[in-house]
Design an enzyme around this catalytic site. Structure first.
Site, short mmCIF file in Angstrom:
data_model
loop_
_atom_site.label_atom_id
_atom_site.label_comp_id
_atom_site.label_asym_id
_atom_site.label_seq_id
_atom_site.Cartn_x
_atom_site.Cartn_y
_atom_site.Cartn_z
N VAL A 149 -12.00 13.94 -50.27
CA VAL A 149 -10.98 14.74 -50.96
C VAL A 149 -10.66 14.11 -52.31
CG1 VAL A 149 -8.68 15.74 -50.78
CG2 VAL A 149 -10.01 15.31 -48.71
N CYS A 150 -10.73 14.91 -53.37
CA CYS A 150 -10.58 14.36 -54.72
C CYS A 150 -9.22 13.70 -54.95
CB CYS A 150 -10.78 15.46 -55.76
SG CYS A 150 -10.41 14.92 -57.44
N PHE A 151 -8.16 14.36 -54.53
CA PHE A 151 -6.83 13.87 -54.90
C PHE A 151 -6.33 12.74 -53.99
CE2 PHE A 151 -6.96 17.54 -57.51
CZ PHE A 151 -6.09 17.28 -58.55
#
Length: 278
Positions: A149-151
């Protein structure tokens, strides 16, 4: 002193394949000297999961969930991790590596470009600042992210408010051109986001989602009055002009330019060969 004029494109909500194809077309045109440096704002229709260039779909992504929820899906030409593009302002910056204001290193160029994002957050009344990993452990964590997940964690010079990440960006350099694009979250559906990835167990998923709340936050969770997309566009438009000391000149894509974008879409970003290549 007269300010350098950069091009500005607001392409509004478009399909995932169109969005990535337009970024690539802008990179090509910049390489060919056909356009000035360009900043672009855009959205996604339908809401879309984009994945980084190096991510493995079968291992990391729950494609059944992506399809059953009606989301779009596309692989970016940039690295990084999975991003759910929904209630956000997405931006791209396309500029030559040889531009006199662009540092040679990826990290420092990232900082210069991201100053525009920083000024945008300040214009919205948020006390944003750059994340700078301090310890060796934090630096190693950037090289070996635990999550798809990027965030889930800020990278070098990513934007942070109250210790939590508020914007996620990625950069690539091809043909002598810098392409940086990223997401500025207005709101976020954490349950949907975390349902789109594969985990070793339900317990691991729950733990990661709980940790996520301490690591990332959307703009409207930090303000008493929600920001509209138009207010966000104005704030970050002004932010880029101020930080980069430039004048933005709006541009509508021509018929010829759109034809090039659609050709790249059909050849690349609309194909399973590209999107599922790993």
């Amino acid at each position: 002193m007269t300010k350098e004029i950069w091009r500005f494109i607001d392409s509004k909500k478009q399909s995932p394949a169109f969005n990535m194809a337009l970024d690539e077309a802008l990179l090509d045109w910049q390489n060919e000297g056909m356009i000035p440096p360009t900043i672009r704002f855009y959205g996604w229709d339908p809401p879309t999961l984009s994945i980084g260039y190096f991510q493995k779909v079968a291992k990391e992504i729950n494609m059944e969930k992506v399809k059953s929820t009606g989301l779009g899906f596309v692989r970016r030409p940039t690295g990084g991790r999975g991003v759910l593009h929904d209630k956000e302002l997405t931006y791209s910056v396309i500029v030559s590596e040889n531009h006199p204001e662009m540092p040679n290193t990826v990290t420092e160029a990232y900082r210069v470009i991201s100053e525009g994002i920083l000024e945008g957050f300040k214009a919205l009344g948020l006390d944003a600042y750059f994340a700078i990993p301090k310890t060796e452990e934090e630096k190693q964590g950037l090289k070996n992210p635990r999550s798809a997940v990027c965030f889930d964690a800020p990278s070098w010079y990513e934007l942070v408010v109250e210790g939590r990440k508020v914007a996620g960006s990625a950069q690539t350099r091809q043909k002598g051109v810098i392409l940086q694009h990223g997401s500025i979250l207005l709101d976020i559906d954490e349950d949907l986001l975390f349902s789109l990835f594969n985990y070793p167990s339900e317990r691991v998923k729950e733990r990661m989602q709980n940790n996520f709340k301490n690591k990332a936050v959307a703009i409207n969770a930090l303000r008493e009055t929600p920001v509209t997309i138009d207010e966000a566009k104005q704030a970050f438009y002004n932010g880029f002009e101020k930080a980069l000391n430039i004048k933005l000149e709006p541009h509508e894509l021509t018929v010829e330019e759109l034809a090039k974008v659609h050709a790249i879409m059909q050849k690349k970003y609309s194909t399973d060969e590209w999107n599922y290549k790993r």
